[in-house]
Structures are given as C-alpha cells and as structure tokens.
Design a protein around this motif. Structure first.
Motif, short mmCIF file in Angstrom:
data_model
loop_
_atom_site.label_atom_id
_atom_site.label_comp_id
_atom_site.label_asym_id
_atom_site.label_seq_id
_atom_site.Cartn_x
_atom_site.Cartn_y
_atom_site.Cartn_z
N MET A 103 0.82 -1.22 0.00
CA MET A 103 0.00 0.00 0.00
C MET A 103 0.85 1.26 0.00
O MET A 103 0.60 2.20 -0.74
CB MET A 103 -0.91 0.03 1.23
CG MET A 103 -2.28 -0.53 0.99
SD MET A 103 -3.14 0.23 -0.38
CE MET A 103 -3.36 1.90 0.25
N ASP A 104 1.86 1.29 0.84
CA ASP A 104 2.57 2.54 1.06
C ASP A 104 3.33 3.00 -0.18
O ASP A 104 3.24 4.13 -0.60
CB ASP A 104 3.51 2.42 2.25
CG ASP A 104 2.73 2.22 3.53
OD1 ASP A 104 3.21 1.51 4.41
OD2 ASP A 104 1.60 2.75 3.60
N MET A 105 4.02 2.04 -0.79
CA MET A 105 4.77 2.46 -1.96
C MET A 105 3.84 2.78 -3.12
O MET A 105 4.18 3.49 -4.04
CB MET A 105 5.75 1.36 -2.40
CG MET A 105 5.59 0.05 -1.69
SD MET A 105 6.73 -1.14 -2.36
CE MET A 105 5.88 -2.65 -2.07
N ASP A 106 2.66 2.25 -3.05
CA ASP A 106 1.84 2.24 -4.24
C ASP A 106 0.58 3.08 -4.10
O ASP A 106 -0.30 3.03 -4.93
CB ASP A 106 1.42 0.78 -4.50
CG ASP A 106 1.16 0.53 -5.97
OD1 ASP A 106 1.97 -0.16 -6.57
OD2 ASP A 106 0.18 1.07 -6.51
N SER A 107 0.49 3.87 -3.04
CA SER A 107 -0.82 4.41 -2.70
C SER A 107 -1.33 5.40 -3.75
O SER A 107 -2.50 5.67 -3.83
CB SER A 107 -0.79 5.08 -1.33
OG SER A 107 0.16 6.11 -1.34
N GLY A 108 -0.46 5.94 -4.56
CA GLY A 108 -0.97 6.84 -5.59
C GLY A 108 -1.43 6.09 -6.83
O GLY A 108 -2.01 6.67 -7.73
N GLY B 49 -5.63 7.44 3.57
CA GLY B 49 -4.53 7.39 2.61
C GLY B 49 -4.88 6.74 1.30
O GLY B 49 -4.06 6.70 0.39
N ARG B 50 -6.11 6.22 1.17
CA ARG B 50 -6.48 5.58 -0.10
C ARG B 50 -7.05 6.64 -1.03
O ARG B 50 -8.24 6.73 -1.24
CB ARG B 50 -7.49 4.47 0.18
CG ARG B 50 -6.88 3.35 0.99
CD ARG B 50 -7.88 2.26 1.29
NE ARG B 50 -7.14 1.05 1.60
CZ ARG B 50 -7.16 -0.06 0.85
NH1 ARG B 50 -7.91 -0.10 -0.22
NH2 ARG B 50 -6.44 -1.10 1.20
N TYR B 51 -6.15 7.40 -1.62
CA TYR B 51 -6.58 8.54 -2.44
C TYR B 51 -6.84 8.15 -3.88
O TYR B 51 -7.48 8.90 -4.60
CB TYR B 51 -5.50 9.63 -2.42
CG TYR B 51 -5.22 10.17 -1.04
CD1 TYR B 51 -6.23 10.83 -0.34
CD2 TYR B 51 -3.98 10.02 -0.44
CE1 TYR B 51 -6.00 11.32 0.92
CE2 TYR B 51 -3.74 10.51 0.82
CZ TYR B 51 -4.74 11.16 1.51
OH TYR B 51 -4.52 11.64 2.76
N GLY B 52 -6.33 7.02 -4.33
CA GLY B 52 -6.45 6.71 -5.75
C GLY B 52 -5.74 7.79 -6.54
O GLY B 52 -4.61 8.14 -6.26
N GLU B 53 -6.47 8.36 -7.51
CA GLU B 53 -5.85 9.41 -8.30
C GLU B 53 -6.27 10.80 -7.84
O GLU B 53 -5.96 11.79 -8.49
CB GLU B 53 -6.23 9.22 -9.78
CG GLU B 53 -5.40 8.14 -10.43
CD GLU B 53 -6.15 7.38 -11.51
OE1 GLU B 53 -7.25 7.80 -11.89
OE2 GLU B 53 -5.61 6.35 -11.95
N ALA B 54 -6.99 10.86 -6.73
CA ALA B 54 -7.48 12.16 -6.26
C ALA B 54 -6.41 12.88 -5.43
O ALA B 54 -5.39 12.31 -5.06
CB ALA B 54 -8.74 11.96 -5.43
N THR B 55 -6.67 14.16 -5.15
CA THR B 55 -5.74 14.98 -4.37
C THR B 55 -5.62 14.44 -2.96
O THR B 55 -6.63 14.11 -2.34
CB THR B 55 -6.28 16.41 -4.29
OG1 THR B 55 -6.95 16.70 -5.51
CG2 THR B 55 -5.17 17.40 -4.03
N PRO B 56 -4.41 14.36 -2.41
CA PRO B 56 -4.27 13.93 -1.02
C PRO B 56 -4.82 14.98 -0.06
O PRO B 56 -4.88 16.16 -0.39
CB PRO B 56 -2.76 13.79 -0.83
CG PRO B 56 -2.17 13.83 -2.19
CD PRO B 56 -3.12 14.56 -3.07
N ALA B 57 -5.20 14.51 1.13
CA ALA B 57 -5.87 15.40 2.08
C ALA B 57 -4.99 16.56 2.52
O ALA B 57 -5.45 17.70 2.64
CB ALA B 57 -6.30 14.59 3.30
N HIS B 58 -3.71 16.27 2.77
CA HIS B 58 -2.88 17.34 3.36
C HIS B 58 -2.67 18.50 2.40
O HIS B 58 -2.25 19.57 2.81
CB HIS B 58 -1.54 16.76 3.85
CG HIS B 58 -0.80 15.97 2.81
ND1 HIS B 58 0.00 16.56 1.88
CD2 HIS B 58 -0.79 14.64 2.57
CE1 HIS B 58 0.49 15.60 1.09
NE2 HIS B 58 0.03 14.43 1.50
N GLU B 59 -3.00 18.29 1.12
CA GLU B 59 -2.90 19.42 0.20
C GLU B 59 -4.14 20.30 0.27
O GLU B 59 -4.15 21.42 -0.24
CB GLU B 59 -2.71 18.91 -1.24
CG GLU B 59 -1.32 18.36 -1.46
CD GLU B 59 -1.15 17.81 -2.87
OE1 GLU B 59 -1.91 18.21 -3.76
OE2 GLU B 59 -0.25 16.96 -3.04
#
Lengths: 123, 202, 649, 312
Positions: A103-108, B49-59
C-alpha cells in the motif's frame, strides 16, 4: 440536582465559563502541537488524541451534566458506548491492517498502476 | 409512577414522570450515536490514505478553516449550555435569546462546512473520487447532517417556547436538544483531531 | 413504459414466481374481502393498527414472525428439494442463490428478531409490574418500521428481483460493479428500515426495565427473562448502529457511486466483512439470550423449583454480552489476518463456552430435586438442552481457528448454526409462545397437538442437520446449488428430515387455529402454577395491566404472593391510571418511509425525496402533539377487576 | 409419562445410531478426516482431539440430563422426600463447572495457537526443500494457476509434485473467493488488491478435488479445479511439455478470460503476471476498467450440468 441555585445572579454560571475557556485552550494547544511543535508524528497523534479525550470529558461533565442524578447517574451507558467505540475503532484498524504491504509504496497508483505494468511486458 | 403528578422542586425538565424517562432514553440514544460515529471513524481510519488518483488530504486541509469551524461549534455549545442554565432559572426570555444565538452559530458552522465541501469539489476531491474521500465526506457529512437536523429541531423548540411558554414538557424537550447539541460538539472535537489535525501531519 | 414494467419492474419468466404473484394477489383479495364483508376495517384500525398497547404489539410481532417463518421455511424446503439428489433440476443456480439469501435474511432478521421482540413485548412489562413500556408511541413505531422493512424485503421476490448475494452480502460481489441490478438495494433498505425499529426497541426496553419496575424489585430481584431482555436491549443498542452505518455505506456505494467497498477507487471490500460481523456476532446473542431467559423461566416453573444459581445465571449473561463484542473475527479467520489476530479471537471465542456451560449446568441443577411436569413448553425447553449442547461444542470446535480453515464455508458450519439457532432460538420461542399463550389469548394451546408437533420438529430437526456435520467434513461447501454423487445419501436423508420438520411447524400452526376453537377458556390467570409477576394478573389482562402494583421481595414475586395469599388488587390503593392514547402516526410514518425506501431502491429520487420530506413532516406533527393520554377512572378499574376476579371464584 | 420418557430415549437413539454407523463405516469417505498431506494432518489431529474432549462434555451433559428427567419426573407414586423447592444454588458446584470449562478451553487453546503459527510456515518435515511458488488467482468463475519460476500457467487444473511444500499466492480479480483442497488442508481467501499466502503439501500421488469455497455468485458451484499430485520427474516432464507445446497467455487472451463465465481446462507457456498482478494494489481495478458495467452477468446453471466444458 440543586446546583441551579448555586450560581450567582449575574446569569452566566462559573462552571460553564471554565469549561468553555478550557476547551478553547485545549483546541489551540492541539492545533499548535500539530503545526508548530515539530515533534515526531506518532507523538503528535498521541498528544492530540489525549487532548481530544480530555476535551470530550470536559463537555460531558461541564455542559451535559452527565453526573447528574436522574435519579441515578447516567454515565454507565455512555462509558459502555465508549468501550464499544474503542473496540470498533482499534479492532478494525488492527484486524484490517494486513496484506497491505504494498500500500505505502503504491498508494498513488490505483487503476493507473496496472497499465504501467502492462507497458513493461510488451517489449 | 401512576400519576402525572408534578414535583414542585428540582429542575423543570425532571418534574414530570416522563421527563426523567425521556432524558434517560436520550442518553442511551447518545450512547448508540457514539457507536454509530465510531463506526464511521473506524471506516475513515481504515481507508486513510487511499486517495487513488485524487488529491491527497494534506494538500487541501487548512488550519484556519478547521479552527474557525471548531470555534463556532465550541461557542455554540457554550451558549447552548447558558440557554439550559437560563431555563433552570425559569427565564423564558433568556432561554429563547441564547437558543437563537446557538442557532445562528450552528448555521454559521453549516455555512463554512458547505463552503469547504464546495471548495474541495472544485479541487477535484468529491465523495466519488476515492475510498478516502468517500470516508471523509461521509464522516463529516453525517455530522453536518446531524447539525442540520439539530437546527430544524431547535427552531421547532423555539417556536413552541414562544407559543406555549416554559411548560415541563417543553423544558424536557429543550434539555434534550441541549444534550444533542453538546454531543455534536463532542463528535466534532474528534473530527477536528482525527480528521483535520492528523490529516495535516500524516 | 409497459416494456419497463414487464421486463424490469416485475420479475417474469419463472413459473414459481407467477405462482407466487398469483398467491399474493389472491391472498390480498381474500383478506380485503373478509375485512370488508365482516365490516372489520374499523375494528382493525382502532384495535390493532393504531395500538400502542405492548400486549397487542407483541401479538402483532409474533404473527409477523410466524408468517416470516413460513416464508423462510418454504425457502428452506425448496433448497432441500434441489439438494436431495445430484443433477436435480428444480431450481437453477440464480434462483437457488436468491432463495438461500432470502432464507437467511428472513430467518434471522424478520423471524427470529420479531419473535424475541414480540415475546419481550408480551412478557417484560407484566413481569416487572409496569403499565406499559416507557415509550408506547415509539414502541408502535418500532413495530411498523420492522413490518414495512420486512415487506420491502419480501416484495423483491416479485418486483425487481430478490437479492442473491447471501445474507452476509459480501462485497465486491454485492457491490455496484458485480451486482449492478437493483435487487441488492432491497436487502440494504429493508434491513435499514427494520433496523431503525430494532434500535428504538432496544432503547425502549432498556429504559422500561431500568425505570419502571415494581416497588421493591431491585435489579437482582427481576425475573430472569427480564434480565435477558435487559441484556439483549444493551447489545441491540451497541450493535445496531454498526449495522446502520455498514448498510448506509454500501447503499452509498451502490446508489451514489462512492468507493468504500469497491474494486475501483481503492475501496476495501474486507471492511464490509469486518463491519458486518462487528454487528453480526452480537446479533447472534441478541437472538439467543432471550431464549435462554425463556428456558430459565420454563424449566423452573415446570420443575416446580427455584432457578438454580440465579446470580450465576445473570452474571453469565453479562459475560456473554461483553464477550459477544470481541469475537467477531472468528467469522473470517480465513481472511489471512495472521496468527496473532486469529489466536486472540480463537481464545475469546472459546471462552464464551464457559458462561454458556455454567448456564447449561444450572438448568440441569434446577431440575435436580424438582418435580418435573412434561407440558409442551417444558418439552421444548428440555429438547433444547441436549441439542444446544451439540451446537455449542461444535461452536467451540469452529472457534479453533486452524481447524476452522477446514470447516469454514462448509455444511459443518451450516449444521452448527442451525443446531444453535433452531435448538436455541426457535425452540425457545416456541417454548415461550406456548408458555405465555394463555396469558395472551385466554386459553392454552392444545397439549396433544403440541406434543405431536414437538416430536415431529425435534426428530425432523435432528435428521435434517446431523448429517450435515458429516457432509461438511466430506467437503460439501455451503451455498452450492448442486451436489456431487458421493454426498447423495446424507443429503437425501437431510431433505427427508426437512419435510418432517416442516410437518412439525404446520401442526404447530394448525394448533393455533384448533386451540382457538376448541380449547377450554383459561380463567385463573395462572395457567401453569407460575412464579413471576405476570401470572398475578387476571386473564385476559386488563389494558392497564395491574390495578395496584404489589411490593416485590424476590425474583419469584408471584410465588411469594401465593404463599402469603396476596393479590395485585388492593381496592384501598386504587388511583386513576394514566394511559397513552392510540396513534395512527406510527403506521403512517412507517408507510411513508417504506415508500421513500422503495423509491431509493429504484433510484427514483422523485419518489424518495418527497418521501423523506413526508417523514420530516410527520416528525414535526409529532413534536407539536401535546396529547397526554387519558386516565382510567377508579370506577372503571373496579368494574373490570370485579368482573375478572369474580369469575375466578 | 412413562411412555414419554421412552419416547425421549428413542428420539436420541436415532441420531446416535446414525453417528455410530458413520464412524463404523470408517473415515475414508470423510475427506477432511482422511488427510493426504501434513497440513491437513495437523488439522485432522486437532479436529480429532477436539472431538474427543467435546464428546466427554456431551456425554456428561446427556447423562446428567437423562438422570434428571427420569429421576425427578412427576409420577404416580411420587413422594415428597426428593423434592427440595427451596434449593437456590450451590456455590461449590458452580465453581466446579466454571473452572472445568476454563481448563478445557485452555487445553484447546494451546494446540490451536501452536498450529496457527505453524501453518503460517511451510510444513516442518520438508523444510529442507524450497517451496514451489504458485500464484492462484480467480475471476468469476475460473482459476488461474501461474508458476512464475516455470513461466507456465494453467486454467482450472493444477499439477504439483509430491512431498514438496507448495506456496500458494492467493488473489482475486473480482469477488472474494477461497482456495480449498480438503484433502491437503484448509482454505484461505483470495481477495482483490492484496495477497494471501497458503502452504499446502501432498504426501502421495493422486487426484484431489479443489474448489472455491467462498460463495461468489451464480457460477459458484462450478468454480472448481482438480489437483494432480505426481512424482518430481513426472511433474518436471509435465512442465517442460507445457513450456514447449502450449500457446502463450497473451494479454488479449487473458482479458477474454476475465469476462464472467466458465472456461475449459487449458495451459499456457507464459503467465498473466506479466500484465497484471491482482495481489498488488495496482491490479485491483484492472477488471472494472476492462469490463465496466458488464460484470453483472448471471449464469443460469441447471441440474449440476452445463459444467465447465459445455459452456464455451
């Protein structure tokens, strides 16, 4: 039950004012810890969660009169509610945190990741 | 137990037999709400943390916004406490005024929350973007929905207070909405901490 | 338009479904005709549909439960028929899947739940000497949301298609990606609607039991069934919100395109299983603890002895309630959460055997040096002990995670939970119904027919489910619509047993009709030489329950009263009794919720949104309703009591 | 009343005799109790151990139960001397039947926990050998077995060498499923976007039934496969046959497989792991991207036929 007679005639009860100021202060401390303190992240999380719990207890006691007798005090069910809440949250996090090593390395990655790998294979 | 005999002393909302019953029932309901929100928190934590392709929260999360919303609710919780205090002093006018202030603060909170949601949607983070954003909007949205319901409910109580005066029945209802309002503040404290503050550091 | 109605809205193409449609239409026409012909509409509306009386609500719950037992039972028979032989062509795989899904959902949520809540409604206020529950209006509302939730789930059969993802509805299979049809929405909204009512019931009974007990009745002097109702209520209050959220999240996934449990958008399907069982395991104890309460009452009454180890029984139930919240992972040991997680949840699971064992031995202790009468309620309670023990020990075996890898998802598991739920819950409900029947309807159920139905049920039950333990060990998975030839003999036996079991249920139902016509009227109010307070009222129970409430000294209040010759009627202490008025709002509001949910099932926001507005309007109407009920005048109480008690002598 | 008691006895003789019959007929028909590998044997031993302990409890309860209902039933010549209506409990007894279950639970916990940790690793007795790695992936309603080291892939059947641990890497393209070969050991779930590891081993040559044990919709009953356990040489022979003679698993071919439906047994000389690994987070929405909106297809299987081979 007779506490409504304890306060002065001015209208604003002391207990509420103390609770209010304390909650403002606690909020600011939590915000400060998060943004400015520069502590390690686990520390920050631990500190602000403790602050949140303190503030919640403050609200329950100072504003919601949880210890008031009706005719017996009513915190039993709320305490059990918090126990279950802890089980649900901590239990879910613990039980669900497996098999996620990538998950961590790949979360994007999401759906995009798959197609990248496909490109590799085609040459 | 058999009678609607009204006690002559004690807080107004406890004087009739159904007063304490309803208030105890409502406390139990709040305990159930604790579990309800904890399930949402658990979902949020697991999907963090499961953002997929969306903007991360901290931004997207911003401290001034989160703090403003927090203070609005904290102050409204305080004014609501004063309102119940006024009720126990049997001051109808004070009660209504403080309740209206509470209502206004609650509406302010809702305004900010709607503004925040719209802002996020413009930034490309919607409830359909990814697991994280679904969990975020559902958790904060459920709280927002509770506040909305509270606003309507409180309006109904104020109308009843003005029309029928401070009877034991309406006093009981007022006390219950007070509990509800404080409870929403308690939930918000955890949303502020677990969602916004942690979202900003992780 | 017609194309939509014929192809999507109605389920078509299956002879069984046409049969069901025809029977639904015929039954509806028949009911409407009877009500109109005998001019019963007004009676129905005034006496039942608008009632807030816990006794009548209890009866309505039990009638609904029996109807749902019939529906779930027919499902079971169809499944057993299909599995009787290899290559059976009675149901195809899709149809079979729909049927086991509805069987599980209906039996747990629309049969077991209303049955226990119905018995709680009938017995608890009487056992604690209360006039009604704490919130009678809410109680009626609970019933109607349950009822309409159950109806919503049931109409899926003919309108739109039944859900087919199993009663556990695991995602991603039940999610929007793999089940894009609307049928799964029925599951979500039907359960959601009835779940609201269940949560309200939990709160209602907790407040009732905590605050409305007779003078002198401390917690440790409550009848044991009331204790079980108290603990059940607590579990309901803390478990059902989890279900509410889980269902809401899947509804969002399916109707509003979120990504909680989906494949796309990094959703997490396992989280559904986690949340489902966080509710689902406590749910198991919600349906079993009241049955334990019934058995305790029945065994002590018919052994004519005090309950053995009353306090231990109470503590055991408390421990079970606590443990029920920390064992949920045993439903998915095979998910691969690791040896650490599985070890902990294995041990907590097996620990439940300790308080359960205490209860079993205490029931045996109750019979020791007793004087046992074998009336029908007692027979059900007695059959429970050995059968439930088999269910219990196999439960311990399933709790051993590393062995569970072999039992999981097999007929071993099926056999286990039917041994627990039929021998526990269903026998308990039958015991409770026959036990309190004279209190509810003023006559007993016929003993002879009762015994016949008992033996059919118990023998049929064992023939049905005992072979399934072995089938599981032979490798037969659950939820398969067809069997391998080597599993044939045991499956055939099991199917035969299922029909015997069904015969038992048919005889039970016939007994209701037979007893209503031919059983002698019960006049004493104390049909079984009972021990707790509910037997102290006259039969039929006046709508206000007790004219005067006695002072209670022990958990066997009526036994004490009989020894001292006291009654619940003390003319010198009579006061006007405050009673709540009947209300039409609960049924109307629930009906509107039903319509709104139906709109949501079909993604028809033009129907769902006005429906939700209607619900809000109902709430406003309720908020401005200052009706405080009425008082029963002393004269009327005197008249009623003299009539009832005069007849007794 | 006498009649009643004898009825009771008869009632419990039916299942009792029946169970006896089954046990007498031997465990050979009962797959789980007739293990063909070390993992299944561990589990079988645990099951037998628990059945033994549990039988003791069942016997104690049954004996006490029948003693109570026979001895203390109301009967015509009933006298008062055995009747003690005021007995409300017995602390010593209650402590005894609290402590004994605790001991039993402890006795069951120890082997359970030990075996749980043992099953996370390859079997002890063959730990000198490298496990054979096989990726077992599923999609509705097919099995794909990829041998990354051998670079071959099979559909709906499996070959393994005997006496060598097999390390299954489990994942699913869509529904949650479970790999279960009862003769070799218990099951574990296959899930999308994450990987589970399951160790199994066969001690003898033979054919075993394997299946998906977790319900996944209308094709579930046919979601099965066969396992062939053979000697190391035969296995290697089979591998090189496949490597040399089978076609490649191209991306297009594999994408066709992913469409819901049944498939015949087949083998390929390359694996789908080159395009997508469902065990990785990146593989989780592969199938929805490909067949968005078309994954809800239902298979109307009938009469246990229409099996895998007749569908295509």
């Amino acid at each position: 039950m007779s506490e409504h007679t304890e306060h002065s005639e001015s209208g604003i009860p002391v207990k509420h004012v103390i609770g209010f100021i304390a909650s403002i202060v606690l909020t600011l401390v939590a915000a400060y810890t998060t943004v400015m303190s520069g502590l390690p992240v686990p520390w920050i999380i631990a500190i602000i969660m403790i602050l949140a719990v303190i503030q919640a207890v403050l609200q329950l006691v100072m504003f919601m009169h949880i210890a008031e007798k009706n005719p017996i005090p009513q915190y039993g069910n709320i305490l059990f509610g918090f126990f279950i809440a802890a089980v649900v949250i901590a239990g879910s996090i613990w039980v669900m945190s497996f098999g996620m090593s990538d998950m961590d390395m790949d979360s994007g990655g999401g759906s995009g990741g798959g197609s990248e790998e496909m490109d590799h294979s085609e040459h | 137990m058999s009678e609607h005999a009204e006690l002559k002393t004690g807080p107004l909302e406890y004087r009739r037999e159904d007063g304490p019953l309803t208030i105890l029932g409502f406390w139990i309901f709040l305990a159930a709400e604790v579990v309800l929100f904890s399930t949402l928190f658990a979902t949020y934590a697991v999907l963090f943390g499961r953002y997929g392709e969306a903007t991360p929260a901290h931004e997207l999360f911003e401290m001034p916004m989160a703090l403003t919303m927090t203070f609005l609710l904290l102050v409204s919780s305080f004014t609501c406490g004063i309102a119940v205090h006024m009720m126990r002093k049997e001051s109808l006018k004070g009660l209504v005024i403080w309740l209206i202030i509470t209502l206004a603060l609650g509406l302010g909170f809702l305004g900010f929350e709607i503004y925040e949601f719209v802002h996020y949607v413009h930034e490309g983070a919607t409830i359909q973007s990814s697991a994280f954003w679904s969990a975020f909007f559902t958790l904060t949205g459920t709280h927002g929905l509770h506040v909305t319901l509270g606003v309507f409910w409180c309006t109904a109580i104020i109308i009843q207070l003005i029309r029928f005066g401070l009877t034991p029945v309406i006093a009981r209802k007022t006390f219950v909405i007070g509990l509800y309002w404080h409870f929403l503040d308690v939930v918000w404290i955890f949303i502020f901490t677990a969602v916004y503050l942690i979202g900003m550091v992780v | 338009m017609w194309d939509f109605i014929w192809n999507d809205f109605l389920v078509t193409g299956e002879p069984i479904i046409y049969g069901a449609m025809a029977s639904i239409v015929l039954a509806t026409v028949g009911i409407v005709f009877v009500l109109t012909y005998f001019k019963l509409w007004k009676w129905l509306w005034d006496e039942y549909l608008t009632t807030v009386d816990h006794k009548k609500i209890g009866i309505m719950y039990i009638i609904a439960a029996l109807a749902m037992l019939f529906r779930g039972g027919v499902d079971a028979l169809m499944m057993r028929t299909q599995l009787a032989l290899p290559n059976m062509n009675f149901l195809n795989s899709v149809h079979y899947n729909e049927i086991f899904t509805t069987h599980g959902t209906v039996m747990i949520l629309f049969m077991a739940m209303p049955f226990i809540i119905g018995l709680m409604n009938v017995a608890v206020p009487l056992q604690i000497g209360a006039r009604d529950v704490a919130f009678p209006f809410l109680n009626a509302f609970s019933f109607w949301t349950f009822f309409f939730g159950a109806m919503l789930f049931n109409i899926s059969f003919v309108i739109g298609g039944s859900p087919s993802a199993g009663w556990t509805s695991y995602v991603p299979m039940a999610g929007p990606e793999l089940s894009p049809e609307i049928n799964q929405n029925y599951y979500l909204l039907g359960l959601q609607l009835s779940g609201i009512g269940t949560l309200a019931t939990g709160i209602n009974f907790l407040v009732t039991i905590l605050r409305m007990r007779a003078p002198g009745m401390t917690l440790m002097k409550m009848p044991i069934f009331t204790w079980s109702a108290l603990i059940t209520s607590i579990i309901i209050i803390f478990a059902f919100p989890i279900l509410t959220i889980a269902l809401a999240l899947m509804t969002l996934d399916r109707i509003f395109g979120t990504h909680f449990f989906t494949l796309a958008g990094e959703g997490m399907p396992m989280m559904w299983a986690n949340l489902f069982w966080l509710w689902g395991h406590p749910e198991v104890y919600i349906v079993i603890l009241p049955a334990f309460g019934v058995f305790s009452e029945v065994i002590s009454t018919f052994a004519r002895k005090q309950l053995f180890g009353y306090k231990a029984m109470v503590y055991a139930m408390c421990v079970i309630a606590g443990l029920s919240f920390i064992v949920w992972v045993h439903h998915f040991f095979t998910m691969g959460a690791g040896a650490g997680v599985n070890s902990l949840f294995s041990i907590t699971t097996m620990l439940i055997a300790v308080p359960t064992g205490i209860k079993i031995f205490n029931w045996l202790g109750t019979m020791y040096k007793g004087r046992i009468r074998f009336n029908v309620p007692m027979l059900w309670a007695l059959a429970f002990i050995p059968n439930f023990t088999i269910g219990g020990v196999t439960g311990v075996m399933l709790g051993m995670a590393s062995a569970d890898y072999q039992y999981h998802n097999t007929y071993f598991l099926i056999a286990h939970f039917h041994y627990v739920l039929i021998a526990g819950t269903l026998f308990g409900m039958f015991a409770g119904l026959t036990y309190w029947y004279p209190k509810m309807f003023g006559h007993k159920m016929n003993e002879k027919l009762g015994k016949i139905s008992f033996w059919f049920t118990v023998i049929g039950f064992n023939i049905t489910f005992l072979p399934q333990f072995f089938l599981g060990l032979m490798g037969m998975p659950r939820r398969t619509y067809t069997i391998e030839p080597e599993w044939m003999p045991l499956n055939l036996l099991s199917t035969a047993g299922a029909f015997v079991l069904a015969a038992g249920f048919v005889i039970f139902t016939f007994n209701i009709y037979y007893s209503a016509r031919y059983e002698p009227r019960e006049k004493t109010g104390d049909a079984w030489d009972g021990r707790s307070l509910e037997w102290a009222t006259t039969t039929p129970v006046p709508h206000y329950n007790f004219a005067t409430v006695p002072y209670v000294n022990s958990h066997e209040a009526y036994w004490d009263m009989k020894e001292t010759g006291a009654t619940t009627y003390d003319e010198s202490k009579l006061e006007p009794i405050h009673m709540p008025s009947y209300k039409g709002l609960p049924i109307i509001m629930s009906a509107i919720m039903f319509i709104a949910s139906f709109g949501l099932v079909w993604h028809w926001f033009w129907l769902a949104i006005p429906g939700l507005l209607g619900v809000i309007i109902c709430m406003v109407i309720r908020s401005f309703d200052f009706d405080e009920g009425y008082h029963v005048p002393i004269e009327e109480i005197k008249r009623t009591e003299e009539q009832a008690r005069g007849r007794k002598e | 009343m006498k009649n009643l008691v004898s009825w009771f006895k008869r009632l419990f003789m039916v299942p009792g005799l029946f169970a006896l019959l089954l046990v007498a007929s031997g465990c050979s028909g009962i797959t789980v109790l007739d293990p063909k590998g070390p993992v299944a044997r561990t589990q079988q031993e645990l099951i037998i151990f628990s059945i033994t302990l549990m039988s003791v409890i069942v016997i104690v309860v049954f004996v006490l139960f029948f003693y109570m209902i026979i001895r203390f039933r109301e009967r015509p010549n009933w006298t008062d001397k055995d009747y003690d209506p005021h007995q409300h409990g017995n602390t010593t007894l209650e402590i005894i039947w609290t402590v004994i279950p605790f001991i039993i639970v402890a006795a069951l916990s120890v082997p359970t926990v030990t075996s749980l940790y043992a099953l996370e690793k390859p079997p002890e007795e063959t730990n000198d050998q490298e496990p054979l790695v096989i990726h077992a992936d599923t999609s509705n309603w097919k099995w794909y077995f990829s041998y990354p080291e051998q670079n071959i892939e099979t559909v709906n059947y499996l070959h393994i060498p005997e006496n060598r641990p097999v390390e299954f890497k489990l994942a699913s393209a869509d529904s949650m499923t479970a790999l279960w070969i009862p003769a070799l050991g218990g099951q574990k779930y296959n899930m999308a976007g994450m990987q589970n590891t399951l160790y199994l081993q066969a001690d003898e040559e033979g054919e075993f039934a394997g299946r998906n044990a977790n319900y996944n919709g209308s094709g579930f009953a046919e979601h099965t496969f066969t396992v062939t356990s053979e000697s190391e040489e035969e296995f290697n022979q089979w591998v090189s046959d496949v490597q040399n003679n089978a076609p490649e698993m191209t991306k297009d071919r594999f994408d066709e497989y992913l469409e819901p439906g049944l498939a015949q047994e087949a083998e390929y000389s390359s694996t789908h792991l080159e395009y997508v690994d469902f065990g990785m987070n990146s593989g989780r929405s592969y199938i929805t991207d490909l067949y968005s909106g078309n994954l809800g297809e239902q298979l109307h299987l009938e009469g246990g036929e229409g099996g895998p081979w007749e569908e295509e």
